[in-house]
Design a protein around this motif. Structure first.
Motif, short mmCIF file in Angstrom:
data_model
loop_
_atom_site.label_atom_id
_atom_site.label_comp_id
_atom_site.label_asym_id
_atom_site.label_seq_id
_atom_site.Cartn_x
_atom_site.Cartn_y
_atom_site.Cartn_z
N GLU A 113 -4.97 -3.76 -8.66
CA GLU A 113 -3.92 -3.85 -9.67
C GLU A 113 -2.57 -3.40 -9.13
N PHE A 114 -2.59 -2.58 -8.08
CA PHE A 114 -1.33 -2.13 -7.49
C PHE A 114 -0.75 -3.11 -6.49
N ILE A 115 -1.58 -3.87 -5.80
CA ILE A 115 -1.07 -4.66 -4.68
C ILE A 115 -1.01 -6.16 -4.96
N THR A 116 -1.64 -6.64 -6.04
CA THR A 116 -1.60 -8.08 -6.31
C THR A 116 -0.23 -8.49 -6.83
N PRO A 129 -5.82 -14.40 -15.78
CA PRO A 129 -7.21 -13.93 -15.76
C PRO A 129 -7.90 -14.18 -14.43
N PHE A 130 -7.28 -14.97 -13.55
CA PHE A 130 -7.91 -15.32 -12.27
C PHE A 130 -7.67 -14.21 -11.24
N PRO A 131 -8.70 -13.81 -10.52
CA PRO A 131 -8.54 -12.76 -9.51
C PRO A 131 -7.72 -13.26 -8.32
N LEU A 132 -6.77 -12.44 -7.89
CA LEU A 132 -5.90 -12.80 -6.76
C LEU A 132 -6.34 -12.12 -5.47
N THR A 133 -7.42 -11.36 -5.54
CA THR A 133 -8.03 -10.79 -4.34
C THR A 133 -9.53 -11.07 -4.39
N TYR A 134 -10.15 -11.07 -3.23
CA TYR A 134 -11.58 -11.36 -3.11
C TYR A 134 -12.29 -10.05 -2.78
N ASN A 135 -13.27 -9.67 -3.60
CA ASN A 135 -14.01 -8.44 -3.32
C ASN A 135 -15.47 -8.76 -3.04
N THR A 136 -16.05 -8.03 -2.11
CA THR A 136 -17.43 -8.28 -1.70
C THR A 136 -18.04 -6.99 -1.18
N GLU A 137 -19.35 -6.92 -1.19
CA GLU A 137 -20.06 -5.81 -0.58
C GLU A 137 -20.94 -6.30 0.57
N ILE A 145 0.84 -1.20 0.00
CA ILE A 145 0.00 0.00 0.00
C ILE A 145 0.87 1.25 0.00
N ASN A 146 1.93 1.25 0.79
CA ASN A 146 2.82 2.41 0.85
C ASN A 146 3.54 2.65 -0.45
#
Length: 531
Positions: free
Chosen positions: A244-247, A253-261, A228-229
């Motif tokens: 896109e900055f931290i992965t 094509p596979f997402p390396l982070t999980y996003n949810t609301e 993040i820094n």
């Protein structure tokens, strides 16, 4: 030393830093020094905000002291400002007292409001940008910033992308403070920590990371902070930019982070020992680290009976494979491997394709692209007509294509079923990966048949094994295989039987609960009498 510790050991001594508010306002030309002369301070503010319409300055007198209130009308509630700030000053003006310090003014007029003292123009401007009303008094060495309250945003509603039948119906909104409050309401634990960062040279967007400090793996936490820094960009508007900055650097094509609301999903992952990233201005929260099996799990899995949940979870894995390989299997079998079909079925399929002028690969690519266009149009169209357009469009175009002899009936069934199966995944961006790979498999199947499909799947598995999410193997706990983590992968064991947190996270507290004995039925009356 553990494998995860070795992965991060070489990075611990590397110094990283984030942009401070002092650096931000130095670049913007804001002087740091706060003057005792009220006119000099207001003059500097007018120089900075003279081109913006929402800057407002109100000259007032507090007792016998000359003062002014400065604020931005677009980031605070003007009605609350009038009731909480201007009204107390107006009522206390008759006293005509002289207050020796800014602390005395706060205690006399605003004893219950949230506040902070600012002694630099940097902090004063920063407070105004964050929705504070700033009171500057002549001949005082500091100003008083009062938290009035921002404008009302969208109310808490049910999530639109991750709906469930049983479970909480609240979802995140665009307010960072509201989202953090939703987590605090579920996890009432003093060890729940939220740290703040400001991202973007121009936007200065607030980012917060949440975790349990007595559970989280320190190496993973340090790596998250480090990445993040290191973010250096003009602005971030959504957590998708942060991803896109931290992965990890991988072309995949596979997402390396999980996003949810969903707040309940985020709370559950934090309790497991993962880290949540909240960004002001978006309802989507990122959870890291992430593994492949996370995308087959839904928050509702833990609210329904475990037999039903296990069945549904197996359906999700099967649907993923159907989405991935069913169209390519159709191309391979109809082009090269007719012997795999029963005779009656083969005759039926070939009879339907008798008048089709295109080879199977062209036929299926046309229909797949058509369905993708309809899917995208249904999303982008106004909500009142979007669903109707996608359903009616699919029916009309499919039927017309069959009657025109451009495609066969079997092909329409294959494409429609694989498209429906792609929606079974609880996470939308994971289904996108399957849809993209599906086109590659179709082209390979048209050239090499089943052999090409199997080789492509092997290459995909090798690629998945090579991926990492903040040092965690992407296919864990399947590869590397961890027996202790199999209670919540392909099937879900009862909650009372799943006592530990995921071992691959190597948390400070591996156990979630102590030994639990299931309650047994009470003895019947006959058994009591016999005793």
């Amino acid at each position: 030393m553990s494998i995860l510790s070795e992965l991060f050991q070489r990075r611990k001594n590397k110094k990283t830093g984030s942009t401070t508010d002092q650096e931000i306002f130095d670049k913007a030309g804001v002087p740091k020094h706060y003057f005792k002369d009220l006119e000099k301070n207001t003059e500097e503010l007018l120089k900075l905000f003279h081109d913006t319409y929402d800057f407002q300055k109100i000259e007032i007198k507090i007792g016998s002291n000359h003062a002014c209130i400065c604020f931005l009308t677009t980031v605070l509630d003007k009605q609350a400002l009038s009731l909480q700030v201007l009204e107390p000053i107006r009522e206390g003006f008759q006293e005509k007292e002289s207050y020796p310090t800014i602390q005395d003014i706060r205690e006399a007029y605003f004893p219950t409001m949230s506040f902070q003292y600012v002694d630099t123009l940097h902090r004063l401007v920063w407070s105004m940008l964050n929705g504070y009303a700033v009171i500057m008094v002549d001949q005082y060495s500091s100003a008083l910033a009062l938290e009035v309250g921002g404008k009302k945003g969208r109310s808490i509603e049910e999530p639109s992308t991750q709906t469930i039948i049983r479970g909480p119906k609240d979802g995140f909104v665009e307010s960072l403070e509201t989202n953090v409050g939703l987590i605090r309401g579920r996890i009432k634990n003093p060890n729940l920590v939220f740290e703040s960062f400001y991202i973007g040279r121009d936007s200065h967007t607030k980012l917060s990371i949440g975790y349990l400090k007595n559970v989280v793996n320190k190496d993973i936490l340090d790596e998250v902070k480090k990445r993040i820094n290191q973010i250096d960009t003009a602005a971030v508007l959504d957590t998708g930019n942060i991803e896109e900055f931290i992965t990890d650097q991988n072309f995949t094509p596979f997402p390396l982070t999980y996003n949810t609301e969903r707040p309940d999903s985020v709370s559950g992952n934090i309790l497991e020992g993962k880290i949540a990233l909240f960004l002001d201005g978006t309802p989507f929260v990122i959870i890291v680290p992430t593994v492949f099996t996370d995308f087959f799990q839904s928050a509702e899995d833990y609210y329904q009976p475990y037999f039903m949940t296990s069945f549904v979870r197996i359906i999700r894995y099967i649907s993923f494979m159907i989405t991935l390989i069913l169209p390519s299997l159709y191309v391979a079998i109809t082009t090269y491997h007719h012997e795999l079909l029963p005779t009656q079925l083969l005759i039926s399929v070939q009879a339907q394709r008798e008048g089709v002028p295109f080879p199977a690969v062209v036929e299926i690519l046309m229909m797949e692209l058509t369905f993708e266009v309809l899917r995208e149009a249904g999303i982008r169209m106004p909500r009142a007509v979007g669903q109707t357009l996608s359903i009616v469009g699919a029916l009309v175009i499919g039927q017309a294509a069959v009657e025109a002899g451009l495609v066969s009936n079997v092909l329409v069934i294959v494409v429609a079923f694989s498209a429906i199966a792609s929606f079974v995944s609880p996470i939308y961006n994971f289904s996108i990966a399957a849809r993209l790979i599906r086109f590659v498999l179709i082209l390979v199947a048209s050239a090499l048949g089943l052999y090409g499909i199997f080789v492509s799947l092997i290459i995909m598995v090798i690629h998945l094994v090579s991926l990492r999410s903040f040092g965690i193997p992407y296919l864990t706990p399947v590869a590397p295989f961890k027996m202790e983590d199999q209670k919540d992968v392909f099937v879900r064991f009862p909650i009372w039987a799943d006592k530990g947190r995921p071992s691959y996270l190597m948390t400070q507290a591996p156990l979630k609960k102590k030994r639990f004995t299931r309650p047994s039925p009470p003895p019947s009356n006959s058994e009591e009498g016999s005793e």
